[in-house]
Design an enzyme around this catalytic site. Structure first.
Site, short mmCIF file in Angstrom:
data_model
loop_
_atom_site.label_atom_id
_atom_site.label_comp_id
_atom_site.label_asym_id
_atom_site.label_seq_id
_atom_site.Cartn_x
_atom_site.Cartn_y
_atom_site.Cartn_z
N HIS A 136 -20.60 -20.39 3.57
CA HIS A 136 -19.67 -19.28 3.36
C HIS A 136 -18.25 -19.63 3.81
O HIS A 136 -17.28 -19.27 3.15
CB HIS A 136 -20.17 -18.04 4.09
CG HIS A 136 -19.36 -16.81 3.83
ND1 HIS A 136 -18.95 -16.45 2.56
CD2 HIS A 136 -18.87 -15.84 4.66
CE1 HIS A 136 -18.26 -15.33 2.62
NE2 HIS A 136 -18.19 -14.95 3.87
N HIS A 178 -10.40 -14.91 2.07
CA HIS A 178 -11.76 -15.40 2.29
C HIS A 178 -12.66 -14.23 2.68
O HIS A 178 -12.27 -13.38 3.48
CB HIS A 178 -11.81 -16.44 3.41
CG HIS A 178 -13.21 -16.74 3.89
ND1 HIS A 178 -13.66 -16.40 5.15
CD2 HIS A 178 -14.27 -17.30 3.24
CE1 HIS A 178 -14.93 -16.76 5.27
NE2 HIS A 178 -15.31 -17.31 4.14
N SER A 179 -13.84 -14.14 2.09
CA SER A 179 -14.84 -13.14 2.46
C SER A 179 -14.24 -11.73 2.37
O SER A 179 -13.82 -11.31 1.30
CB SER A 179 -15.38 -13.45 3.86
OG SER A 179 -16.56 -12.73 4.12
N LEU A 180 -14.18 -11.00 3.49
CA LEU A 180 -13.58 -9.67 3.47
C LEU A 180 -12.18 -9.71 2.88
O LEU A 180 -11.77 -8.82 2.12
CB LEU A 180 -13.54 -9.09 4.89
CG LEU A 180 -12.79 -7.77 5.09
CD1 LEU A 180 -13.40 -6.66 4.23
CD2 LEU A 180 -12.78 -7.38 6.57
#
Length: 336
Positions: free
Chosen positions: A285, A106-108
């Site tokens: 997000h 997820h994300s990073l």
């Protein structure tokens, strides 16, 4: 076959030269698991709502990146960057002797997965990316330089603050205050109600004040060096990944899978029946936290297709094999 349980997990500590990488291995511990990597400033608790929706024949190894959760902080004087984070994947693989890796990020964690898959595609058998593909580029060169300079200065200030914290306990707050602070810091992508899933691994109980806590994550990670991926680099990484199974889930209210992702996504999907992209209506997000069920609708069949059950890891009668140790199966999902 059923679904995973948060209570069926084993705490792991993967040794590293600077200390250790903390993690939790959920479910099947006989076969190679999916390696799950959280986002910036988060920790493995980010997957708490998704884990119980995934099939129980598979294992999921969730880790805390260095400086996050309960993993060791980098030594004083060192600087966090995405380069160090990418190296965590082969370090975990080396620890367990894996030749291949399945990635959930997820994300990073999704950016790390994309870079690693492009750098070492021969070792990756599938990628699941939650609301990300690559970092958004800063098109204004002057602004980009200004941000890097500010981060450098703030990093040095944070190091001084760390030295002070080693002598005195940091400011502490109630859990309610920390939940609100975390929600505000995420631009309400994580609501105060969902913040508990992240807080239990990144706060320490105050020794001075009852019922108060302080953040224990490394403050320097707020100023880590990311990679603002140039179009040519993103395209080449996508070409190197080739026809690998790749699933991207985007929250419709999130800006993180935008126009900068169109070219690499087009390359990933070109003549690739194993590429899938879905958008969750109303998703922010942290789409896997507040819309876990909707995400699981796409993730579960993707896993079942590309990581089907191994006959040695489940029984034809529908009964799970007994764990090697009953002690391992006891609850490791303790809250504050």
């Amino acid at each position: 076959m059923g679904t995973l349980s948060l209570n069926d997990c084993k705490e792991v500590r993967i040794p590293a030269p600077w200390g250790h990488i903390s993690g939790r291995w959920y479910g099947n511990r006989r076969d190679r698991p999916i390696l799950a990597i959280h986002g910036w400033l988060d920790n493995l608790g980010t997957f708490d709502r998704l884990i119980p929706l995934l099939p129980d024949y598979i294992g999921i190894l969730c880790i805390d990146l260095p400086g996050h959760g309960r993993s060791s902080h980098l030594p004083p004087g060192m600087h966090y960057s995405i380069y160090e984070f990418v190296y965590i994947i082969p370090r975990v693989m080396h620890e367990y002797g894996w030749k291949k890796v399945s990635l959930l990020g997820h994300s990073l964690g999704g950016i790390i997965s994309f870079f690693y898959a492009g750098l070492a595609p021969h070792t990756v058998d599938m990628v699941i990316s939650l609301d990300i593909l690559l970092s958004n580029p800063l098109r204004d060169a002057e602004l980009s330089i200004k941000k890097v300079a500010q981060a450098m200065e703030k990093h040095l200030i944070e190091e001084d603050r760390r030295d002070e914290a080693s002598l005195h306990e940091p400011p502490s707050y109630t859990l309610s205050e920390l939940c609100k602070a975390l929600a505000e810091g995420s631009m309400n992508s994580v609501t105060p109600e969902l913040a508990k899933h992240l807080l239990y691994r990144q706060v320490t109980k105050s020794e001075l004040y009852p019922d108060r806590f302080y953040f224990s994550r490394d403050g320097r990670i707020k100023f880590y060096h990311t990679i603002h991926t140039e179009r040519g680099l993103a395209a080449e990484l996508a070409r190197r990944i080739g026809r690998k199974p790749y699933l991207i889930i985007k929250g419709s209210k999130s800006p993180y899978v935008g126009v900068e992702c169109e070219e690499p996504m087009s390359i990933l999907g070109q003549n690739n029946p194993h590429f899938e992209f879905y958008e969750v209506p109303g998703g922010t997000h942290h789409v896997h936290l507040h819309a876990a069920e909707e995400c699981a609708r796409y993730i579960v069949p993707f896993i079942q297709h590309h990581r089907p059950p191994v006959l040695t890891s489940w029984s034809l009668t529908g009964k799970d094999l007994e764990p090697s140790s009953k002690e391992e199966n006891r609850s490791c999902y303790s809250k504050l």
